[in-house]
Each structure stands twice: as C-alpha cells, then as structure tokens.
Scaffold this motif. Sequence first.
Motif, PDB file in Angstrom:
ATOM      1  N   LEU A  32       0.801  -1.216   0.000  1.00 39.84           N
ATOM      2  CA  LEU A  32       0.000   0.000   0.000  1.00 39.84           C
ATOM      3  C   LEU A  32       0.837   1.270   0.000  1.00 39.84           C
ATOM      4  CD1 LEU A  32      -2.882   1.068   0.078  1.00 39.84           C
ATOM      5  CD2 LEU A  32      -2.742   1.032   2.556  1.00 39.84           C
ATOM      6  N   ASP A  33       1.930   1.268   0.732  1.00 43.80           N
ATOM      7  CA  ASP A  33       2.755   2.471   0.832  1.00 43.80           C
ATOM      8  C   ASP A  33       3.276   2.907  -0.537  1.00 43.80           C
ATOM      9  OD1 ASP A  33       3.730   4.438   2.604  1.00 43.80           O
ATOM     10  OD2 ASP A  33       5.740   3.578   2.449  1.00 43.80           O
ATOM     11  N   GLU A  34       3.501   1.947  -1.407  1.00 51.20           N
ATOM     12  CA  GLU A  34       4.055   2.222  -2.735  1.00 51.20           C
ATOM     13  C   GLU A  34       3.089   2.991  -3.639  1.00 51.20           C
ATOM     14  OE1 GLU A  34       5.434  -0.489  -6.527  1.00 51.20           O
ATOM     15  OE2 GLU A  34       5.715  -1.282  -4.514  1.00 51.20           O
ATOM     16  N   TYR A  35       1.806   2.767  -3.476  1.00 53.72           N
ATOM     17  CA  TYR A  35       0.835   3.396  -4.383  1.00 53.72           C
ATOM     18  C   TYR A  35      -0.222   4.222  -3.672  1.00 53.72           C
ATOM     19  CZ  TYR A  35      -1.453  -1.029  -3.253  1.00 53.72           C
ATOM     20  OH  TYR A  35      -1.978  -2.101  -2.586  1.00 53.72           O
ATOM     21  N   LYS A  36       0.086   4.675  -2.448  1.00 58.37           N
ATOM     22  CA  LYS A  36      -0.879   5.469  -1.684  1.00 58.37           C
ATOM     23  C   LYS A  36      -1.254   6.773  -2.377  1.00 58.37           C
ATOM     24  CE  LYS A  36       2.611   7.618   1.211  1.00 58.37           C
ATOM     25  NZ  LYS A  36       3.211   7.636   2.524  1.00 58.37           N
ATOM     26  N   GLU A  37      -0.294   7.415  -3.019  1.00 62.58           N
ATOM     27  CA  GLU A  37      -0.578   8.682  -3.700  1.00 62.58           C
ATOM     28  C   GLU A  37      -1.510   8.471  -4.885  1.00 62.58           C
ATOM     29  OE1 GLU A  37       3.104  10.596  -4.642  1.00 62.58           O
ATOM     30  OE2 GLU A  37       3.760  10.550  -2.552  1.00 62.58           O
ATOM     31  N   ASP A  38      -1.314   7.379  -5.603  1.00 63.62           N
ATOM     32  CA  ASP A  38      -2.180   7.074  -6.750  1.00 63.62           C
ATOM     33  C   ASP A  38      -3.616   6.802  -6.324  1.00 63.62           C
ATOM     34  OD1 ASP A  38      -0.037   7.310  -8.516  1.00 63.62           O
ATOM     35  OD2 ASP A  38       0.496   5.194  -8.315  1.00 63.62           O
ATOM     36  N   LEU A  39      -3.788   6.330  -5.086  1.00 60.74           N
ATOM     37  CA  LEU A  39      -5.123   6.050  -4.566  1.00 60.74           C
ATOM     38  C   LEU A  39      -5.706   7.217  -3.779  1.00 60.74           C
ATOM     39  CD1 LEU A  39      -4.524   2.393  -3.371  1.00 60.74           C
ATOM     40  CD2 LEU A  39      -5.832   3.126  -5.368  1.00 60.74           C
ATOM     41  N   GLY A  40      -4.913   8.263  -3.595  1.00 66.75           N
ATOM     42  CA  GLY A  40      -5.385   9.443  -2.869  1.00 66.75           C
ATOM     43  C   GLY A  40      -5.499   9.230  -1.371  1.00 66.75           C
ATOM     44  N   LEU A  41      -4.633   8.379  -0.803  1.00 67.74           N
ATOM     45  CA  LEU A  41      -4.667   8.105   0.625  1.00 67.74           C
ATOM     46  C   LEU A  41      -3.730   9.035   1.378  1.00 67.74           C
ATOM     47  CD1 LEU A  41      -4.491   4.211   0.534  1.00 67.74           C
ATOM     48  CD2 LEU A  41      -6.513   5.614   0.881  1.00 67.74           C
ATOM     49  N   ARG A  42      -4.176   9.484   2.534  1.00 65.78           N
ATOM     50  CA  ARG A  42      -3.329  10.295   3.402  1.00 65.78           C
ATOM     51  C   ARG A  42      -2.385   9.368   4.172  1.00 65.78           C
ATOM     52  NH1 ARG A  42      -8.436  11.657   5.117  1.00 65.78           N
ATOM     53  NH2 ARG A  42      -7.870  10.964   7.195  1.00 65.78           N
ATOM     54  N   ASN A  43      -1.334   9.932   4.731  1.00 70.58           N
ATOM     55  CA  ASN A  43      -0.363   9.142   5.493  1.00 70.58           C
ATOM     56  C   ASN A  43      -1.019   8.420   6.667  1.00 70.58           C
ATOM     57  OD1 ASN A  43       1.878   9.674   3.911  1.00 70.58           O
ATOM     58  ND2 ASN A  43       2.427  11.503   5.066  1.00 70.58           N
ATOM     59  N   GLU A  44      -1.967   9.072   7.332  1.00 66.11           N
ATOM     60  CA  GLU A  44      -2.648   8.455   8.466  1.00 66.11           C
ATOM     61  C   GLU A  44      -3.443   7.224   8.025  1.00 66.11           C
ATOM     62  OE1 GLU A  44      -3.534  11.887   7.674  1.00 66.11           O
ATOM     63  OE2 GLU A  44      -1.753  12.506   8.764  1.00 66.11           O
ATOM     64  N   GLU A  45      -4.117   7.343   6.893  1.00 66.70           N
ATOM     65  CA  GLU A  45      -4.875   6.207   6.369  1.00 66.70           C
ATOM     66  C   GLU A  45      -3.946   5.055   6.020  1.00 66.70           C
ATOM     67  OE1 GLU A  45      -8.632   7.669   3.871  1.00 66.70           O
ATOM     68  OE2 GLU A  45      -6.745   8.600   3.223  1.00 66.70           O
ATOM     69  N   ARG A  72      -7.603  -2.065  -8.981  1.00 69.53           N
ATOM     70  CA  ARG A  72      -7.948  -2.696 -10.255  1.00 69.53           C
ATOM     71  C   ARG A  72      -8.401  -1.667 -11.288  1.00 69.53           C
ATOM     72  NH1 ARG A  72     -12.934  -6.767 -10.732  1.00 69.53           N
ATOM     73  NH2 ARG A  72     -13.993  -4.786 -10.504  1.00 69.53           N
ATOM     74  N   GLU A  73      -9.150  -0.657 -10.860  1.00 72.09           N
ATOM     75  CA  GLU A  73      -9.700   0.334 -11.774  1.00 72.09           C
ATOM     76  C   GLU A  73      -8.766   1.509 -12.052  1.00 72.09           C
ATOM     77  OE1 GLU A  73     -12.476  -0.393 -13.361  1.00 72.09           O
ATOM     78  OE2 GLU A  73     -12.571  -2.223 -12.171  1.00 72.09           O
ATOM     79  N   SER A  74      -7.721   1.648 -11.246  1.00 72.39           N
ATOM     80  CA  SER A  74      -6.835   2.796 -11.380  1.00 72.39           C
ATOM     81  C   SER A  74      -6.014   2.732 -12.664  1.00 72.39           C
ATOM     82  CB  SER A  74      -5.877   2.865 -10.189  1.00 72.39           C
ATOM     83  OG  SER A  74      -4.942   3.905 -10.391  1.00 72.39           O
ATOM     84  N   GLY A  75      -6.035   3.827 -13.387  1.00 74.56           N
ATOM     85  CA  GLY A  75      -5.194   3.939 -14.575  1.00 74.56           C
ATOM     86  C   GLY A  75      -3.796   4.410 -14.234  1.00 74.56           C
ATOM     87  N   LYS A  76      -3.613   4.930 -13.031  1.00 73.13           N
ATOM     88  CA  LYS A  76      -2.312   5.437 -12.609  1.00 73.13           C
ATOM     89  C   LYS A  76      -1.375   4.323 -12.149  1.00 73.13           C
ATOM     90  CE  LYS A  76      -4.019   9.897 -11.024  1.00 73.13           C
ATOM     91  NZ  LYS A  76      -4.135  10.783  -9.861  1.00 73.13           N
ATOM     92  N   ILE A  77      -1.941   3.265 -11.616  1.00 70.92           N
ATOM     93  CA  ILE A  77      -1.131   2.164 -11.099  1.00 70.92           C
ATOM     94  C   ILE A  77      -0.829   1.207 -12.248  1.00 70.92           C
ATOM     95  CG2 ILE A  77      -1.048   0.225  -9.488  1.00 70.92           C
ATOM     96  CD1 ILE A  77      -2.921   1.859  -7.675  1.00 70.92           C
ATOM     97  N   ARG A  78       0.434   1.060 -12.556  1.00 72.49           N
ATOM     98  CA  ARG A  78       0.869   0.239 -13.688  1.00 72.49           C
ATOM     99  C   ARG A  78       1.568  -1.052 -13.260  1.00 72.49           C
ATOM    100  NH1 ARG A  78      -1.899   2.479 -17.496  1.00 72.49           N
ATOM    101  NH2 ARG A  78      -1.407   4.624 -18.008  1.00 72.49           N
ATOM    102  N   ASN A  79       1.915  -1.169 -11.989  1.00 73.12           N
ATOM    103  CA  ASN A  79       2.639  -2.326 -11.496  1.00 73.12           C
ATOM    104  C   ASN A  79       1.772  -3.583 -11.619  1.00 73.12           C
ATOM    105  OD1 ASN A  79       3.674  -4.361  -9.762  1.00 73.12           O
ATOM    106  ND2 ASN A  79       4.791  -2.821  -8.597  1.00 73.12           N
ATOM    107  N   PRO A  80       2.182  -4.561 -12.444  1.00 75.45           N
ATOM    108  CA  PRO A  80       1.350  -5.751 -12.642  1.00 75.45           C
ATOM    109  C   PRO A  80       1.230  -6.619 -11.395  1.00 75.45           C
ATOM    110  CG  PRO A  80       3.427  -5.976 -13.814  1.00 75.45           C
ATOM    111  CD  PRO A  80       3.381  -4.581 -13.272  1.00 75.45           C
ATOM    112  N   ASP A  81       2.239  -6.618 -10.531  1.00 74.23           N
ATOM    113  CA  ASP A  81       2.161  -7.418  -9.312  1.00 74.23           C
ATOM    114  C   ASP A  81       1.069  -6.900  -8.384  1.00 74.23           C
ATOM    115  OD1 ASP A  81       4.272  -9.069 -10.125  1.00 74.23           O
ATOM    116  OD2 ASP A  81       5.774  -7.747  -9.205  1.00 74.23           O
ATOM    117  N   ILE A  82       0.992  -5.598  -8.247  1.00 72.21           N
ATOM    118  CA  ILE A  82      -0.027  -4.988  -7.399  1.00 72.21           C
ATOM    119  C   ILE A  82      -1.418  -5.230  -7.995  1.00 72.21           C
ATOM    120  CG2 ILE A  82      -0.897  -2.781  -6.531  1.00 72.21           C
ATOM    121  CD1 ILE A  82       2.081  -1.888  -6.428  1.00 72.21           C
TER     122      ILE A  82
END
Length: 96
Positions: A32-45, A72-82
């Motif tokens: 989660l830490d790797e793609y938190k910005e792409d998901l719009g999560l705050r550090n606390e979340e 799954r729906e994010s176009g910003k996340i490109r990492n296939p493992d995630i």
Amino acid sequence: MNDEKLMKKCESCDFDNENDLRADCKSVLSNLDEYKEDLGLRNEETETYLQMAENLKPQDVSKVLTLALKIRESGKIRNPDIKNDASRLIRAIEMS
C-alpha cells in the motif's frame, strides 16, 4: 459480479489463518505504501492499513476489498504485481 454484490459477499466469506483470503488481503495491504498517492490516501490512512495488515480481522475484508477495487480500476497504477494481488483478492471473494 458488480462491486455492491462483492461487498455484500465479503461479509459472509470464510476467513481464518489458513485461508487464501487472508493471504490475499495481506498482499494488497503490504504494498500500500508504494501506491498510496495514486489512490489518494493520506499518510494516516496508510498507517492504519499497514497496521491492519499485521492484525487482520474478518471485518477488515470489506476495507481491503474497497482498496483492491480501486487498484484494479486505477489507470495510474501500472505495477502488474499490485494489480494481480488486487485481482486475486477480488476473485477469492467472488468464489467464496
């Protein structure tokens, strides 16, 4: 299966220490830490989710499913493992 049906179904999923569902949830949360910005999560979340990964409970599955659906729906996340981790969790819930 639509997202609403998945959410209802995850409430009745079999969830124990030997279960693939638990492992799939942890896989999604561990990165989660790797793609938190792409998901719009705050550090606390993010911290809350990372703590959840260490002490996962059945009631947490719906929260992890929500993240998996976003991944799954994010176009910003490109990492296939995630993406695969998220898809594996969604399939596990569909098949339970």
